[in-house]
Design an enzyme around this catalytic site. Structure first.
Site, PDB file in Angstrom:
ATOM      1  N   ASN A  36     -17.684 -38.828  -8.372  1.00  0.00           N
ATOM      2  CA  ASN A  36     -17.526 -39.790  -7.264  1.00  0.00           C
ATOM      3  C   ASN A  36     -16.143 -39.795  -6.619  1.00  0.00           C
ATOM      4  O   ASN A  36     -15.799 -40.721  -5.884  1.00  0.00           O
ATOM      5  CB  ASN A  36     -17.950 -41.201  -7.684  1.00  0.00           C
ATOM      6  CG  ASN A  36     -19.459 -41.314  -7.694  1.00  0.00           C
ATOM      7  OD1 ASN A  36     -20.064 -41.537  -6.672  1.00  0.00           O
ATOM      8  ND2 ASN A  36     -20.065 -41.083  -8.847  1.00  0.00           N
TER       9      ASN A  36
ATOM     10  N   THR B 173     -18.442 -33.485  -3.220  1.00  0.00           N
ATOM     11  CA  THR B 173     -19.564 -32.906  -2.476  1.00  0.00           C
ATOM     12  C   THR B 173     -19.390 -33.173  -0.977  1.00  0.00           C
ATOM     13  O   THR B 173     -19.607 -32.284  -0.146  1.00  0.00           O
ATOM     14  CB  THR B 173     -20.900 -33.492  -2.990  1.00  0.00           C
ATOM     15  OG1 THR B 173     -20.962 -33.271  -4.406  1.00  0.00           O
ATOM     16  CG2 THR B 173     -22.086 -32.820  -2.341  1.00  0.00           C
TER      17      THR B 173
ATOM     18  N   ASP C 180     -23.383 -28.880  -9.979  1.00  0.00           N
ATOM     19  CA  ASP C 180     -24.519 -29.728 -10.390  1.00  0.00           C
ATOM     20  C   ASP C 180     -25.832 -28.950 -10.448  1.00  0.00           C
ATOM     21  O   ASP C 180     -26.758 -29.358 -11.141  1.00  0.00           O
ATOM     22  CB  ASP C 180     -24.709 -30.886  -9.400  1.00  0.00           C
ATOM     23  CG  ASP C 180     -23.623 -31.935  -9.525  1.00  0.00           C
ATOM     24  OD1 ASP C 180     -22.648 -31.681 -10.244  1.00  0.00           O
ATOM     25  OD2 ASP C 180     -23.759 -32.992  -8.886  1.00  0.00           O
TER      26      ASP C 180
ATOM     27  N   TRP D 204     -24.349 -35.589 -20.920  1.00  0.00           N
ATOM     28  CA  TRP D 204     -24.383 -34.832 -19.658  1.00  0.00           C
ATOM     29  C   TRP D 204     -23.008 -34.310 -19.251  1.00  0.00           C
ATOM     30  O   TRP D 204     -22.900 -33.275 -18.601  1.00  0.00           O
ATOM     31  CB  TRP D 204     -24.898 -35.726 -18.526  1.00  0.00           C
ATOM     32  CG  TRP D 204     -26.357 -35.994 -18.597  1.00  0.00           C
ATOM     33  CD1 TRP D 204     -26.966 -37.135 -19.041  1.00  0.00           C
ATOM     34  CD2 TRP D 204     -27.420 -35.093 -18.232  1.00  0.00           C
ATOM     35  NE1 TRP D 204     -28.327 -37.001 -18.972  1.00  0.00           N
ATOM     36  CE2 TRP D 204     -28.638 -35.762 -18.470  1.00  0.00           C
ATOM     37  CE3 TRP D 204     -27.463 -33.798 -17.717  1.00  0.00           C
ATOM     38  CZ2 TRP D 204     -29.874 -35.176 -18.215  1.00  0.00           C
ATOM     39  CZ3 TRP D 204     -28.699 -33.219 -17.461  1.00  0.00           C
ATOM     40  CH2 TRP D 204     -29.879 -33.898 -17.715  1.00  0.00           C
TER      41      TRP D 204
ATOM     42  N   ARG E 258     -19.935 -45.019  -8.517  1.00  0.00           N
ATOM     43  CA  ARG E 258     -20.981 -44.461  -9.388  1.00  0.00           C
ATOM     44  C   ARG E 258     -22.181 -45.405  -9.448  1.00  0.00           C
ATOM     45  O   ARG E 258     -23.329 -44.960  -9.477  1.00  0.00           O
ATOM     46  CB  ARG E 258     -20.392 -44.230 -10.784  1.00  0.00           C
ATOM     47  CG  ARG E 258     -21.392 -43.721 -11.814  1.00  0.00           C
ATOM     48  CD  ARG E 258     -21.208 -42.277 -12.114  1.00  0.00           C
ATOM     49  NE  ARG E 258     -22.216 -41.794 -13.047  1.00  0.00           N
ATOM     50  CZ  ARG E 258     -22.263 -40.565 -13.509  1.00  0.00           C
ATOM     51  NH1 ARG E 258     -21.369 -39.685 -13.149  1.00  0.00           N
ATOM     52  NH2 ARG E 258     -23.219 -40.184 -14.332  1.00  0.00           N
TER      53      ARG E 258
ATOM     54  N   ASN F 154     -27.665 -42.614  -6.876  1.00  0.00           N
ATOM     55  CA  ASN F 154     -28.949 -42.364  -7.539  1.00  0.00           C
ATOM     56  C   ASN F 154     -28.986 -40.923  -8.004  1.00  0.00           C
ATOM     57  O   ASN F 154     -29.194 -40.019  -7.200  1.00  0.00           O
ATOM     58  CB  ASN F 154     -30.108 -42.599  -6.568  1.00  0.00           C
ATOM     59  CG  ASN F 154     -30.310 -44.056  -6.294  1.00  0.00           C
ATOM     60  OD1 ASN F 154     -30.375 -44.874  -7.223  1.00  0.00           O
ATOM     61  ND2 ASN F 154     -30.385 -44.419  -5.025  1.00  0.00           N
ATOM     62  N   TYR F 155     -28.754 -40.686  -9.281  1.00  0.00           N
ATOM     63  CA  TYR F 155     -28.837 -39.328  -9.823  1.00  0.00           C
ATOM     64  C   TYR F 155     -30.292 -39.014 -10.181  1.00  0.00           C
ATOM     65  O   TYR F 155     -31.097 -39.927 -10.364  1.00  0.00           O
ATOM     66  CB  TYR F 155     -27.951 -39.205 -11.062  1.00  0.00           C
ATOM     67  CG  TYR F 155     -26.473 -39.225 -10.741  1.00  0.00           C
ATOM     68  CD1 TYR F 155     -25.811 -38.067 -10.345  1.00  0.00           C
ATOM     69  CD2 TYR F 155     -25.749 -40.408 -10.792  1.00  0.00           C
ATOM     70  CE1 TYR F 155     -24.467 -38.092 -10.031  1.00  0.00           C
ATOM     71  CE2 TYR F 155     -24.400 -40.437 -10.484  1.00  0.00           C
ATOM     72  CZ  TYR F 155     -23.770 -39.274 -10.105  1.00  0.00           C
ATOM     73  OH  TYR F 155     -22.437 -39.301  -9.785  1.00  0.00           O
TER      74      TYR F 155
HETATM   75  N1  LIG Z   1     -13.194 -40.380   1.321  1.00  0.00           N
HETATM   76  C1  LIG Z   1     -14.146 -41.249   0.963  1.00  0.00           C
HETATM   77  N2  LIG Z   1     -13.953 -42.578   1.103  1.00  0.00           N
HETATM   78  C2  LIG Z   1     -14.911 -43.459   0.732  1.00  0.00           C
HETATM   79  N3  LIG Z   1     -16.087 -43.112   0.173  1.00  0.00           N
HETATM   80  C3  LIG Z   1     -16.338 -41.799   0.007  1.00  0.00           C
HETATM   81  C4  LIG Z   1     -15.383 -40.799   0.387  1.00  0.00           C
HETATM   82  N4  LIG Z   1     -15.905 -39.593   0.099  1.00  0.00           N
HETATM   83  C5  LIG Z   1     -17.130 -39.820  -0.436  1.00  0.00           C
HETATM   84  N5  LIG Z   1     -17.385 -41.145  -0.486  1.00  0.00           N
HETATM   85  C6  LIG Z   1     -18.595 -41.784  -1.024  1.00  0.00           C
HETATM   86  O1  LIG Z   1     -18.445 -41.804  -2.439  1.00  0.00           O
HETATM   87  C7  LIG Z   1     -19.673 -41.461  -3.080  1.00  0.00           C
HETATM   88  C8  LIG Z   1     -19.487 -40.175  -3.866  1.00  0.00           C
HETATM   89  O2  LIG Z   1     -19.235 -39.098  -2.943  1.00  0.00           O
HETATM   90  P1  LIG Z   1     -19.571 -37.591  -3.337  1.00  0.00           P
HETATM   91  O3  LIG Z   1     -19.034 -36.734  -2.262  1.00  0.00           O
HETATM   92  O4  LIG Z   1     -21.014 -37.465  -3.666  1.00  0.00           O
HETATM   93  O5  LIG Z   1     -18.673 -37.456  -4.663  1.00  0.00           O
HETATM   94  P2  LIG Z   1     -18.725 -36.479  -5.896  1.00  0.00           P
HETATM   95  O6  LIG Z   1     -19.463 -35.249  -5.485  1.00  0.00           O
HETATM   96  O7  LIG Z   1     -17.280 -36.234  -6.224  1.00  0.00           O
HETATM   97  O8  LIG Z   1     -19.420 -37.231  -6.993  1.00  0.00           O
HETATM   98  C9  LIG Z   1     -20.718 -41.342  -1.955  1.00  0.00           C
HETATM   99  O9  LIG Z   1     -21.341 -42.603  -1.831  1.00  0.00           O
HETATM  100  C10 LIG Z   1     -19.874 -41.018  -0.735  1.00  0.00           C
HETATM  101  O10 LIG Z   1     -20.480 -41.455   0.454  1.00  0.00           O
HETATM  102  O1  LIG Z   2     -27.634 -33.485 -11.346  1.00  0.00           O
HETATM  103  C1  LIG Z   2     -28.191 -33.806 -12.414  1.00  0.00           C
HETATM  104  O2  LIG Z   2     -29.261 -33.287 -12.796  1.00  0.00           O
HETATM  105  C2  LIG Z   2     -27.517 -34.828 -13.290  1.00  0.00           C
HETATM  106  C3  LIG Z   2     -28.198 -35.317 -14.376  1.00  0.00           C
HETATM  107  C4  LIG Z   2     -27.545 -36.248 -15.169  1.00  0.00           C
HETATM  108  C5  LIG Z   2     -26.257 -36.645 -14.883  1.00  0.00           C
HETATM  109  N1  LIG Z   2     -25.631 -36.154 -13.801  1.00  0.00           N
HETATM  110  C6  LIG Z   2     -24.253 -36.601 -13.521  1.00  0.00           C
HETATM  111  O3  LIG Z   2     -23.692 -35.855 -12.484  1.00  0.00           O
HETATM  112  C7  LIG Z   2     -22.282 -36.053 -12.544  1.00  0.00           C
HETATM  113  C8  LIG Z   2     -21.568 -34.952 -11.818  1.00  0.00           C
HETATM  114  O4  LIG Z   2     -21.870 -34.983 -10.449  1.00  0.00           O
HETATM  115  P1  LIG Z   2     -20.879 -35.707  -9.417  1.00  0.00           P
HETATM  116  O5  LIG Z   2     -21.445 -35.346  -8.086  1.00  0.00           O
HETATM  117  O6  LIG Z   2     -20.960 -37.198  -9.693  1.00  0.00           O
HETATM  118  O7  LIG Z   2     -19.535 -35.167  -9.695  1.00  0.00           O
HETATM  119  C9  LIG Z   2     -21.952 -36.122 -14.022  1.00  0.00           C
HETATM  120  O8  LIG Z   2     -21.038 -37.175 -14.251  1.00  0.00           O
HETATM  121  C10 LIG Z   2     -23.315 -36.382 -14.697  1.00  0.00           C
HETATM  122  O9  LIG Z   2     -23.302 -37.534 -15.545  1.00  0.00           O
HETATM  123  C11 LIG Z   2     -26.233 -35.260 -13.014  1.00  0.00           C
HETATM  124 MG   LIG Z   3     -21.199 -34.324  -6.208  1.00  0.00          MG
END
Ligand SMILES: Nc1ncnc2c1ncn2[C@@H]1O[C@H](COP(=O)(O)OP(=O)(O)O)[C@@H](O)[C@H]1O
Ligand SMILES: O=C(O)c1ccc[n+]([C@@H]2O[C@H](COP(=O)([O-])O)[C@@H](O)[C@H]2O)c1
Ligand SMILES: [Mg+2]
Length: 195
Positions: free
Chosen positions: A12, A16, A35, A54, A131, A135-136
């Site tokens: 988060n 991505t 992922d 995970w 986080r 919705n994962y």
């Molecule tokens: N620069 C930002 N400022 C505020 N919220 C953000 C920013 N970049 C992403 N988000 C939000 O934070 C959440 C996680 O973003 P995401 O790009 O999926 O992160 P990651 O891949 O690192 O888990 C999403 O709800 C996204 O819309």
């Molecule tokens: O993508 C999946 O299948 C998946 C299944 C279970 C958990 N995840 C979670 O995905 C996270 C990594 O993705 P991200 O985008 O939050 O950096 C990591 O913290 C895991 O706990 C992801």
């Molecule tokens: Mg991601």
């Protein structure tokens, strides 16, 4: 010219989002999402804490991820075509690969392949809040963040720092457009320095 850029950091942090923005702004640019290499749920170990583990390297098929990177390295044009990326006429000799994920810099066979390593962070409270809104494919059970996700993040970040891997830290609290603008400029400078 080939350039491999890592968009790593905590869950988060905005990895991505940033990787997708960069892909749309850079020529001949492909993205590999870590992922996509999670092992099937029945192969994920259950810890003494009762949580499915995970957030450990063993839950990812890193050999398959490495093979995908090697496929790009051996023929980036072919890789781009296979992934629906059309080569831009103005920049036929530049090929960029973005690797995006939360455990990019702890797997030794990959660590030296990056030309640039970014590491996105946000404070604990912001990370936990973001986080809770996600919705994962496998939903987080209650207590997973504090019981597993955060401790594993701290452990792997500590190991990365102890092993001396050089990263560029990015403040994930910055607006999305600022993060994109800054990294785009930095990557374009890397391309200029290498040309
Ligand atoms: N620069 C930002 N400022 C505020 N919220 C953000 C920013 N970049 C992403 N988000 C939000 O934070 C959440 C996680 O973003 P995401 O790009 O999926 O992160 P990651 O891949 O690192 O888990 C999403 O709800 C996204 O819309
Ligand atoms: O993508 C999946 O299948 C998946 C299944 C279970 C958990 N995840 C979670 O995905 C996270 C990594 O993705 P991200 O985008 O939050 O950096 C990591 O913290 C895991 O706990 C992801
Ligand atoms: Mg991601």
């Amino acid at each position: 010219m080939k350039l491999i850029v890592g968009i790593g950091g905590m869950t988060n942090g905005g990895k991505t989002t940033l990787a997708n923005g960069l892909r749309n702004s850079l020529p001949n640019c492909c993205v590999i999402h870590q992922d996509d290499f999670f092992k099937p749920q029945d192969q994920i170990a259950v810890g003494e804490d009762g949580f499915k583990q995970w957030d450990v390297l063993e839950s990812l098929d890193m050999e398959a991820m490495l093979s995908t990177v090697q496929a790009w390295l051996s023929n980036p044009q072919k890789f781009a075509r296979a992934h629906g990326v059309s080569t831009q006429p103005g920049a036929p000799d530049i090929h960029i690969l973005l690797l995006e994920g939360f455990l990019l810099y702890n797997y030794k066979p990959l660590v030296d392949l990056y030309n640039r390593r970014y590491f996105l962070t946000v404070p604990y409270e912001e990370c936990k809040w973001r986080r809770s809104t996600r919705n994962y494919t496998v939903p987080d059970p209650p207590g997973l963040f504090d019981g597993h996700v955060w401790p594993m993040y701290q452990k792997y970040k500590g190991e990365m720092e102890a092993s001396g891997v050089e990263v560029v830290y990015l403040d994930g609290l910055q607006p999305r457009e600022e993060l994109l603008r800054g990294t785009l400029e930095d990557i374009q400078n890397s391309l200029l320095n290498r040309s």
